[in-house]
Design an enzyme around this catalytic site. Structure first.
Site, mmCIF file in Angstrom:
data_model
loop_
_atom_site.group_PDB
_atom_site.id
_atom_site.type_symbol
_atom_site.label_atom_id
_atom_site.label_comp_id
_atom_site.label_asym_id
_atom_site.label_seq_id
_atom_site.Cartn_x
_atom_site.Cartn_y
_atom_site.Cartn_z
ATOM 1 N N ALA A 1 0.846 -1.191 0.000
ATOM 2 C CA ALA A 1 0.000 0.000 0.000
ATOM 3 C C ALA A 1 0.888 1.250 0.000
ATOM 4 O O ALA A 1 1.847 1.326 -0.752
ATOM 5 C CB ALA A 1 -0.967 -0.042 1.178
ATOM 6 N N SER A 2 0.627 2.204 0.887
ATOM 7 C CA SER A 2 1.351 3.475 0.846
ATOM 8 C C SER A 2 2.795 3.395 1.329
ATOM 9 O O SER A 2 3.556 4.348 1.144
ATOM 10 C CB SER A 2 0.601 4.537 1.657
ATOM 11 O OG SER A 2 -0.542 4.966 0.948
ATOM 12 N N VAL A 3 3.197 2.295 1.923
ATOM 13 C CA VAL A 3 4.616 2.113 2.227
ATOM 14 C C VAL A 3 5.415 2.094 0.919
ATOM 15 O O VAL A 3 6.618 2.362 0.906
ATOM 16 C CB VAL A 3 4.836 0.830 3.056
ATOM 17 C CG1 VAL A 3 6.313 0.520 3.246
ATOM 18 C CG2 VAL A 3 4.163 0.983 4.427
ATOM 19 N N TYR B 1 -2.384 14.903 2.166
ATOM 20 C CA TYR B 1 -1.876 13.619 1.677
ATOM 21 C C TYR B 1 -2.452 13.305 0.296
ATOM 22 O O TYR B 1 -3.667 13.308 0.112
ATOM 23 C CB TYR B 1 -2.233 12.524 2.673
ATOM 24 C CG TYR B 1 -1.573 11.212 2.411
ATOM 25 C CD1 TYR B 1 -0.243 11.003 2.771
ATOM 26 C CD2 TYR B 1 -2.257 10.178 1.805
ATOM 27 C CE1 TYR B 1 0.376 9.789 2.545
ATOM 28 C CE2 TYR B 1 -1.649 8.954 1.573
ATOM 29 C CZ TYR B 1 -0.337 8.767 1.938
ATOM 30 O OH TYR B 1 0.275 7.569 1.704
#
Length: 408
Positions: free
Chosen positions: A115-117, A209
Protein backbone atom coordinates in the site's frame (compact mmCIF):
# COMPACT_ATOMS: atom_id res chain seq x y z
CA UNK A 1 68.69 -7.28 -24.32
CA UNK A 2 66.19 -7.09 -27.18
CA UNK A 3 64.52 -10.23 -25.86
CA UNK A 4 64.27 -8.77 -22.35
CA UNK A 5 62.86 -5.52 -23.74
CA UNK A 6 60.17 -7.46 -25.65
CA UNK A 7 59.26 -9.36 -22.49
CA UNK A 8 58.99 -6.09 -20.56
CA UNK A 9 56.75 -4.52 -23.21
CA UNK A 10 54.58 -7.65 -23.31
CA UNK A 11 54.20 -7.59 -19.52
CA UNK A 12 53.15 -3.93 -19.62
CA UNK A 13 50.54 -4.67 -22.31
CA UNK A 14 49.09 -7.58 -20.34
CA UNK A 15 48.98 -5.50 -17.14
CA UNK A 16 47.26 -2.63 -18.96
CA UNK A 17 44.70 -5.00 -20.50
CA UNK A 18 43.83 -6.49 -17.10
CA UNK A 19 43.51 -3.00 -15.63
CA UNK A 20 41.14 -1.91 -18.45
CA UNK A 21 39.01 -5.04 -17.99
CA UNK A 22 38.80 -4.29 -14.26
CA UNK A 23 37.61 -0.75 -14.93
CA UNK A 24 35.04 -1.96 -17.47
CA UNK A 25 33.76 -4.57 -15.02
CA UNK A 26 33.30 -1.92 -12.33
CA UNK A 27 31.41 0.31 -14.74
CA UNK A 28 29.14 -2.44 -15.99
CA UNK A 29 28.36 -3.73 -12.51
CA UNK A 30 26.65 -0.46 -11.65
CA UNK A 31 28.08 -0.60 -8.13
CA UNK A 32 29.63 2.36 -6.36
CA UNK A 33 33.10 0.85 -6.22
CA UNK A 34 36.35 2.74 -6.63
CA UNK A 35 39.82 1.51 -7.53
CA UNK A 36 41.75 -0.81 -5.25
CA UNK A 37 38.50 -2.34 -3.98
CA UNK A 38 37.59 0.65 -1.84
CA UNK A 39 33.85 0.60 -1.17
CA UNK A 40 32.02 3.91 -1.43
CA UNK A 41 28.92 2.64 0.36
CA UNK A 42 30.17 4.25 3.60
CA UNK A 43 27.84 2.38 5.92
CA UNK A 44 26.83 4.51 8.88
CA UNK A 45 28.04 2.99 12.14
CA UNK A 46 26.69 3.44 15.66
CA UNK A 47 27.99 2.45 19.05
CA UNK A 48 26.34 -0.67 20.45
CA UNK A 49 25.84 -0.43 24.23
CA UNK A 50 27.39 -3.05 26.44
CA UNK A 51 23.91 -4.00 27.67
CA UNK A 52 23.00 -5.29 24.17
CA UNK A 53 24.21 -8.85 24.61
CA UNK A 54 23.21 -12.27 23.33
CA UNK A 55 21.25 -12.80 26.54
CA UNK A 56 19.39 -9.49 26.20
CA UNK A 57 18.55 -10.30 22.58
CA UNK A 58 17.21 -13.69 23.57
CA UNK A 59 15.14 -12.14 26.33
CA UNK A 60 13.69 -9.50 24.00
CA UNK A 61 12.92 -12.21 21.46
CA UNK A 62 10.90 -14.18 24.03
CA UNK A 63 9.03 -11.07 25.16
CA UNK A 64 8.12 -10.02 21.62
CA UNK A 65 7.04 -13.55 20.77
CA UNK A 66 4.72 -13.54 23.78
CA UNK A 67 3.32 -10.13 22.83
CA UNK A 68 2.58 -10.99 19.19
CA UNK A 69 1.11 -14.36 20.06
CA UNK A 70 -1.23 -12.50 22.38
CA UNK A 71 -2.14 -10.01 19.64
CA UNK A 72 -2.81 -12.91 17.28
CA UNK A 73 -4.98 -14.92 19.66
CA UNK A 74 -6.81 -12.13 21.47
CA UNK A 75 -6.88 -9.22 19.01
CA UNK A 76 -6.98 -11.00 15.69
CA UNK A 77 -3.60 -9.95 14.33
CA UNK A 78 -2.94 -11.81 11.08
CA UNK A 79 0.39 -11.10 9.46
CA UNK A 80 4.16 -11.10 9.68
CA UNK A 81 6.55 -9.07 11.81
CA UNK A 82 10.26 -8.33 12.01
CA UNK A 83 12.00 -6.26 14.70
CA UNK A 84 15.61 -5.08 14.65
CA UNK A 85 17.88 -3.34 17.10
CA UNK A 86 21.41 -2.06 16.42
CA UNK A 87 21.22 -3.54 12.91
CA UNK A 88 20.43 -7.03 14.20
CA UNK A 89 17.19 -8.94 13.78
CA UNK A 90 15.96 -9.60 17.31
CA UNK A 91 12.58 -11.06 16.37
CA UNK A 92 10.57 -12.23 13.37
CA UNK A 93 7.41 -14.28 13.11
CA UNK A 94 4.35 -15.15 11.06
CA UNK A 95 0.82 -15.49 12.45
CA UNK A 96 -2.31 -16.70 10.72
CA UNK A 97 -3.30 -17.29 7.12
CA UNK A 98 -2.10 -16.04 3.76
CA UNK A 99 -5.49 -17.13 2.42
CA UNK A 100 -8.31 -18.04 4.80
CA UNK A 101 -10.29 -19.89 2.12
CA UNK A 102 -7.34 -22.10 1.15
CA UNK A 103 -6.11 -22.41 4.75
CA UNK A 104 -2.67 -21.38 3.53
CA UNK A 105 -0.41 -20.36 6.40
CA UNK A 106 1.75 -17.25 6.39
CA UNK A 107 5.53 -17.38 6.53
CA UNK A 108 8.10 -14.59 6.77
CA UNK A 109 8.71 -15.14 3.04
CA UNK A 110 5.11 -14.29 2.15
CA UNK A 111 4.80 -11.09 0.11
CA UNK A 112 2.19 -8.45 0.94
CA UNK A 113 0.91 -5.45 -1.00
CA UNK A 114 2.68 -2.59 0.81
CA UNK A 115 0.00 0.00 0.00
CA UNK A 116 1.35 3.47 0.85
CA UNK A 117 4.62 2.11 2.23
CA UNK A 118 5.37 1.88 -1.52
CA UNK A 119 5.76 5.67 -1.62
CA UNK A 120 9.28 5.55 -0.15
CA UNK A 121 10.48 3.60 -3.18
CA UNK A 122 8.95 6.18 -5.50
CA UNK A 123 10.67 8.96 -3.59
CA UNK A 124 13.97 7.06 -3.77
CA UNK A 125 13.64 6.72 -7.56
CA UNK A 126 13.21 10.50 -7.83
CA UNK A 127 16.19 11.13 -5.55
CA UNK A 128 18.39 8.81 -7.60
CA UNK A 129 17.51 10.64 -10.81
CA UNK A 130 18.10 13.98 -9.11
CA UNK A 131 21.58 12.89 -8.02
CA UNK A 132 22.31 11.88 -11.61
CA UNK A 133 21.40 15.39 -12.75
CA UNK A 134 18.41 14.21 -14.79
CA UNK A 135 15.86 16.31 -12.89
CA UNK A 136 15.60 18.83 -10.08
CA UNK A 137 13.09 19.08 -7.25
CA UNK A 138 12.06 22.51 -8.53
CA UNK A 139 11.10 21.27 -12.01
CA UNK A 140 7.53 22.18 -12.93
CA UNK A 141 5.07 19.50 -13.99
CA UNK A 142 4.71 21.16 -17.40
CA UNK A 143 8.28 20.08 -18.17
CA UNK A 144 6.99 16.50 -18.19
CA UNK A 145 3.31 16.99 -19.04
CA UNK A 146 3.14 20.01 -21.39
CA UNK A 147 -0.67 20.13 -21.41
CA UNK A 148 -1.03 19.71 -17.67
CA UNK A 149 -3.61 22.33 -16.65
CA UNK A 150 -2.38 22.98 -13.09
CA UNK A 151 0.32 25.62 -12.89
CA UNK A 152 2.97 26.29 -10.25
CA UNK A 153 3.41 22.70 -9.05
CA UNK A 154 6.92 21.29 -8.65
CA UNK A 155 8.35 17.83 -8.08
CA UNK A 156 9.19 18.88 -4.53
CA UNK A 157 5.53 19.65 -3.83
CA UNK A 158 4.52 16.22 -5.12
CA UNK A 159 7.08 14.58 -2.83
CA UNK A 160 5.86 16.52 0.22
CA UNK A 161 2.10 16.35 -0.45
CA UNK A 162 1.73 20.09 -0.97
CA UNK A 163 0.49 20.13 -4.57
CA UNK A 164 -3.19 20.62 -3.70
CA UNK A 165 -4.27 18.19 -6.44
CA UNK A 166 -7.44 16.18 -5.96
CA UNK A 167 -7.22 12.44 -5.34
CA UNK A 168 -7.36 10.29 -8.47
CA UNK A 169 -8.89 7.39 -6.52
CA UNK A 170 -11.95 9.62 -6.06
CA UNK A 171 -12.30 11.50 -9.35
CA UNK A 172 -11.62 8.39 -11.44
CA UNK A 173 -14.78 6.84 -9.97
CA UNK A 174 -16.74 9.46 -11.89
CA UNK A 175 -14.50 9.88 -14.93
CA UNK A 176 -13.50 6.29 -15.74
CA UNK A 177 -16.61 4.58 -17.16
CA UNK A 178 -15.33 1.03 -17.81
CA UNK A 179 -14.37 -0.52 -14.48
CA UNK A 180 -13.29 -3.71 -16.27
CA UNK A 181 -10.49 -1.77 -17.98
CA UNK A 182 -7.37 -1.21 -15.93
CA UNK A 183 -6.42 2.39 -15.16
CA UNK A 184 -2.77 3.29 -15.83
CA UNK A 185 -0.57 6.14 -14.68
CA UNK A 186 -0.86 7.72 -18.12
CA UNK A 187 -4.65 7.45 -17.88
CA UNK A 188 -4.53 9.45 -14.63
CA UNK A 189 -2.61 12.22 -16.43
CA UNK A 190 -5.03 12.11 -19.36
CA UNK A 191 -8.07 12.37 -17.09
CA UNK A 192 -6.60 15.43 -15.40
CA UNK A 193 -5.74 17.08 -18.72
CA UNK A 194 -9.16 16.34 -20.24
CA UNK A 195 -11.51 16.87 -17.31
CA UNK A 196 -9.46 19.15 -15.05
CA UNK A 197 -10.91 18.02 -11.70
CA UNK A 198 -10.90 20.91 -9.25
CA UNK A 199 -7.83 21.01 -6.98
CA UNK A 200 -8.27 21.15 -3.23
CA UNK A 201 -6.09 24.27 -2.76
CA UNK A 202 -3.29 26.27 -4.35
CA UNK A 203 0.11 24.56 -4.41
CA UNK A 204 2.58 25.09 -1.58
CA UNK A 205 -0.19 26.27 0.73
CA UNK A 206 -0.51 23.36 3.12
CA UNK A 207 -0.06 19.62 3.56
CA UNK A 208 -2.72 17.29 2.17
CA UNK A 209 -1.88 13.62 1.68
CA UNK A 210 -2.01 12.92 -2.06
CA UNK A 211 -1.97 9.59 -3.89
CA UNK A 212 -2.25 11.58 -7.10
CA UNK A 213 1.09 13.25 -6.46
CA UNK A 214 2.94 9.96 -6.13
CA UNK A 215 1.30 8.48 -9.23
CA UNK A 216 2.58 11.53 -11.13
CA UNK A 217 6.05 11.03 -9.67
CA UNK A 218 6.07 7.48 -11.05
CA UNK A 219 5.16 8.87 -14.49
CA UNK A 220 8.04 11.35 -14.24
CA UNK A 221 10.44 8.50 -13.41
CA UNK A 222 9.27 6.70 -16.53
CA UNK A 223 9.86 9.73 -18.74
CA UNK A 224 13.26 10.61 -17.33
CA UNK A 225 14.64 7.06 -17.16
CA UNK A 226 12.99 6.01 -20.44
CA UNK A 227 11.83 2.73 -18.94
CA UNK A 228 8.63 1.49 -17.26
CA UNK A 229 8.43 2.47 -13.59
CA UNK A 230 8.26 -1.19 -12.52
CA UNK A 231 11.46 -1.93 -14.47
CA UNK A 232 13.26 1.01 -12.89
CA UNK A 233 12.43 -0.19 -9.38
CA UNK A 234 13.52 -3.72 -10.19
CA UNK A 235 16.74 -2.87 -12.02
CA UNK A 236 17.88 0.07 -9.91
CA UNK A 237 16.62 -0.82 -6.40
CA UNK A 238 15.26 -4.33 -5.87
CA UNK A 239 17.89 -6.33 -7.77
CA UNK A 240 20.94 -4.42 -6.45
CA UNK A 241 19.69 -4.86 -2.89
CA UNK A 242 18.89 -8.55 -3.51
CA UNK A 243 15.24 -8.00 -2.62
CA UNK A 244 14.30 -11.22 -4.40
CA UNK A 245 10.72 -11.35 -3.10
CA UNK A 246 9.85 -7.74 -3.97
CA UNK A 247 7.97 -6.68 -7.09
CA UNK A 248 5.23 -4.41 -8.38
CA UNK A 249 1.61 -5.25 -9.13
CA UNK A 250 0.68 -6.71 -12.49
CA UNK A 251 -2.52 -8.45 -13.66
CA UNK A 252 -0.67 -11.80 -13.87
CA UNK A 253 0.83 -11.30 -10.41
CA UNK A 254 0.42 -14.86 -9.15
CA UNK A 255 2.05 -16.42 -12.19
CA UNK A 256 5.13 -14.20 -11.84
CA UNK A 257 5.90 -14.50 -8.16
CA UNK A 258 6.16 -16.85 -5.24
CA UNK A 259 3.92 -16.87 -2.22
CA UNK A 260 1.64 -13.82 -2.01
CA UNK A 261 -0.81 -13.04 0.79
CA UNK A 262 -4.42 -12.49 -0.24
CA UNK A 263 -6.06 -9.30 0.97
CA UNK A 264 -9.20 -9.81 3.10
CA UNK A 265 -12.02 -7.78 4.56
CA UNK A 266 -12.31 -7.53 8.32
CA UNK A 267 -14.74 -10.48 8.09
CA UNK A 268 -12.08 -12.63 6.40
CA UNK A 269 -13.68 -12.43 2.99
CA UNK A 270 -11.29 -12.28 0.05
CA UNK A 271 -10.67 -8.86 -1.48
CA UNK A 272 -10.41 -8.78 -5.24
CA UNK A 273 -8.28 -6.41 -7.25
CA UNK A 274 -9.89 -3.71 -9.38
CA UNK A 275 -9.12 -1.14 -12.06
CA UNK A 276 -7.16 1.08 -9.64
CA UNK A 277 -4.53 -1.53 -8.75
CA UNK A 278 -2.56 -0.94 -11.94
CA UNK A 279 -1.69 2.66 -10.99
CA UNK A 280 1.77 2.59 -9.42
CA UNK A 281 3.85 5.02 -7.39
CA UNK A 282 1.40 5.65 -4.57
CA UNK A 283 1.03 1.90 -3.93
CA UNK A 284 1.59 -1.33 -5.85
CA UNK A 285 4.87 -2.64 -4.41
CA UNK A 286 4.76 -6.13 -2.87
CA UNK A 287 7.41 -7.25 -0.42
CA UNK A 288 8.24 -9.38 2.62
CA UNK A 289 9.45 -8.41 6.09
CA UNK A 290 12.86 -9.91 5.30
CA UNK A 291 13.24 -7.91 2.08
CA UNK A 292 12.15 -4.74 3.87
CA UNK A 293 14.92 -5.40 6.38
CA UNK A 294 17.37 -5.38 3.44
CA UNK A 295 15.84 -2.05 2.36
CA UNK A 296 16.17 -0.66 5.89
CA UNK A 297 19.83 -1.66 6.05
CA UNK A 298 20.57 -0.18 2.62
CA UNK A 299 19.41 3.21 3.87
CA UNK A 300 22.42 3.28 6.21
CA UNK A 301 24.72 3.02 3.18
CA UNK A 302 25.22 4.98 -0.02
CA UNK A 303 24.32 2.14 -2.34
CA UNK A 304 21.41 4.10 -3.81
CA UNK A 305 21.96 7.77 -2.90
CA UNK A 306 24.36 9.71 -0.69
CA UNK A 307 23.71 10.29 2.99
CA UNK A 308 23.21 14.00 2.23
CA UNK A 309 20.46 13.29 -0.31
CA UNK A 310 18.70 10.85 2.01
CA UNK A 311 18.91 13.31 4.90
CA UNK A 312 16.54 15.63 3.03
CA UNK A 313 14.02 12.80 2.69
CA UNK A 314 14.00 12.56 6.49
CA UNK A 315 13.65 16.33 7.02
CA UNK A 316 10.24 17.80 7.82
CA UNK A 317 8.55 20.14 5.32
CA UNK A 318 5.14 20.99 6.77
CA UNK A 319 4.25 24.66 7.17
CA UNK A 320 2.42 24.07 10.46
CA UNK A 321 5.26 23.35 12.88
CA UNK A 322 2.84 22.91 15.78
CA UNK A 323 1.99 19.44 14.53
CA UNK A 324 3.80 16.60 16.29
CA UNK A 325 4.12 14.76 13.00
CA UNK A 326 5.91 15.96 9.86
CA UNK A 327 6.61 14.65 6.36
CA UNK A 328 9.74 14.44 4.22
CA UNK A 329 10.03 12.61 0.89
CA UNK A 330 7.92 9.46 1.19
CA UNK A 331 8.43 9.25 4.95
CA UNK A 332 6.43 10.48 7.93
CA UNK A 333 8.48 11.89 10.80
CA UNK A 334 7.50 11.77 14.46
CA UNK A 335 9.04 11.74 17.94
CA UNK A 336 9.13 8.46 19.81
CA UNK A 337 8.28 8.03 23.46
CA UNK A 338 11.98 7.94 24.41
CA UNK A 339 12.71 11.24 22.67
CA UNK A 340 14.30 9.81 19.51
CA UNK A 341 12.94 10.77 16.10
CA UNK A 342 11.45 8.02 13.95
CA UNK A 343 10.82 7.95 10.23
CA UNK A 344 7.96 5.70 9.24
CA UNK A 345 5.01 5.08 6.96
CA UNK A 346 1.81 3.08 7.13
CA UNK A 347 -0.41 1.77 4.40
CA UNK A 348 -3.97 0.53 3.86
CA UNK A 349 -5.23 -0.83 0.55
CA UNK A 350 -7.62 -3.57 -0.56
CA UNK A 351 -7.33 -5.73 2.52
CA UNK A 352 -3.71 -5.01 3.41
CA UNK A 353 -2.38 -3.04 6.39
CA UNK A 354 1.33 -2.28 6.52
CA UNK A 355 3.76 -0.44 8.78
CA UNK A 356 7.47 0.29 8.61
CA UNK A 357 9.13 2.35 11.34
CA UNK A 358 12.85 3.14 11.60
CA UNK A 359 14.76 4.70 14.48
CA UNK A 360 18.01 5.84 12.84
CA UNK A 361 19.58 6.83 16.17
CA UNK A 362 19.88 3.20 17.25
CA UNK A 363 19.50 1.51 13.86
CA UNK A 364 16.31 -0.25 14.87
CA UNK A 365 13.17 -1.02 12.91
CA UNK A 366 9.65 -2.32 13.38
CA UNK A 367 8.15 -3.94 10.27
CA UNK A 368 4.59 -5.30 10.31
CA UNK A 369 2.60 -6.59 7.33
CA UNK A 370 -1.00 -7.75 7.56
CA UNK A 371 -3.67 -8.97 5.15
CA UNK A 372 -6.57 -8.58 7.57
CA UNK A 373 -7.46 -4.94 8.38
CA UNK A 374 -9.52 -5.66 11.47
CA UNK A 375 -8.28 -2.88 13.70
CA UNK A 376 -5.56 -5.04 15.25
CA UNK A 377 -3.00 -2.36 14.34
CA UNK A 378 -4.41 -0.31 17.20
CA UNK A 379 -1.76 -1.92 19.39
CA UNK A 380 1.07 -0.12 17.59
CA UNK A 381 1.33 2.53 20.28
CA UNK A 382 1.81 -0.21 22.86
CA UNK A 383 4.58 -1.78 20.77
CA UNK A 384 6.33 1.58 20.34
CA UNK A 385 6.22 2.21 24.10
CA UNK A 386 7.51 -1.30 24.66
CA UNK A 387 10.46 -0.83 22.30
CA UNK A 388 11.12 2.85 23.06
CA UNK A 389 10.01 3.56 26.64
CA UNK A 390 9.83 7.19 27.74
CA UNK A 391 12.79 6.91 30.12
CA UNK A 392 15.57 4.31 30.29
CA UNK A 393 14.67 3.67 33.91
CA UNK A 394 11.12 2.79 32.91
CA UNK A 395 12.17 0.24 30.27
CA UNK A 396 11.88 -2.75 32.57
CA UNK A 397 8.52 -1.57 33.91
CA UNK A 398 7.17 -1.04 30.39
CA UNK A 399 8.35 -4.49 29.33
CA UNK A 400 6.68 -6.07 32.35
CA UNK A 401 3.46 -4.18 31.66
CA UNK A 402 3.18 -5.29 28.04
CA UNK A 403 4.30 -8.85 28.69
CA UNK A 404 1.88 -9.13 31.61
CA UNK A 405 -0.92 -7.93 29.35
CA UNK A 406 0.06 -10.53 26.77
CA UNK A 407 0.03 -13.35 29.29
CA UNK A 408 -3.57 -12.79 30.34
Amino acid sequence: MAFLREQYLLLRCVTASIFCLFLLGCKESGKKTTLWGKDEDSTQKIAVPASFTADSIQKLNRQLDSVFKHFHKRRGFNGTVLVTKYDQVVYKGAFGMADFYKKDSLTVETAFQLASVSKQFTAMAIMMLKEEGKLTYEDSLQQYFPNFPYKGITIRQLLTHQSGLSNYTYFSDKLWPDRNKALTNQDVVNLMVTHQPKPYFKPNTRFDYSNTGYSLLASIVEQVSEMPFANFLRERIFDPLEMTHTFTYSPDLLTLTGKVATGHTRFRQKRTTDYLDTVLGDKGVYSTVEDLYKWDQALYTQKLVTHETLHEAFTGTRHDKKQKEDYGFGWRIRPLENGDTAVYHGGLWHGYSTYLLRNPKEHSALIILSNLPNGSFSYLQEIRKFLYPAHPDSATAEHKKVVASASR
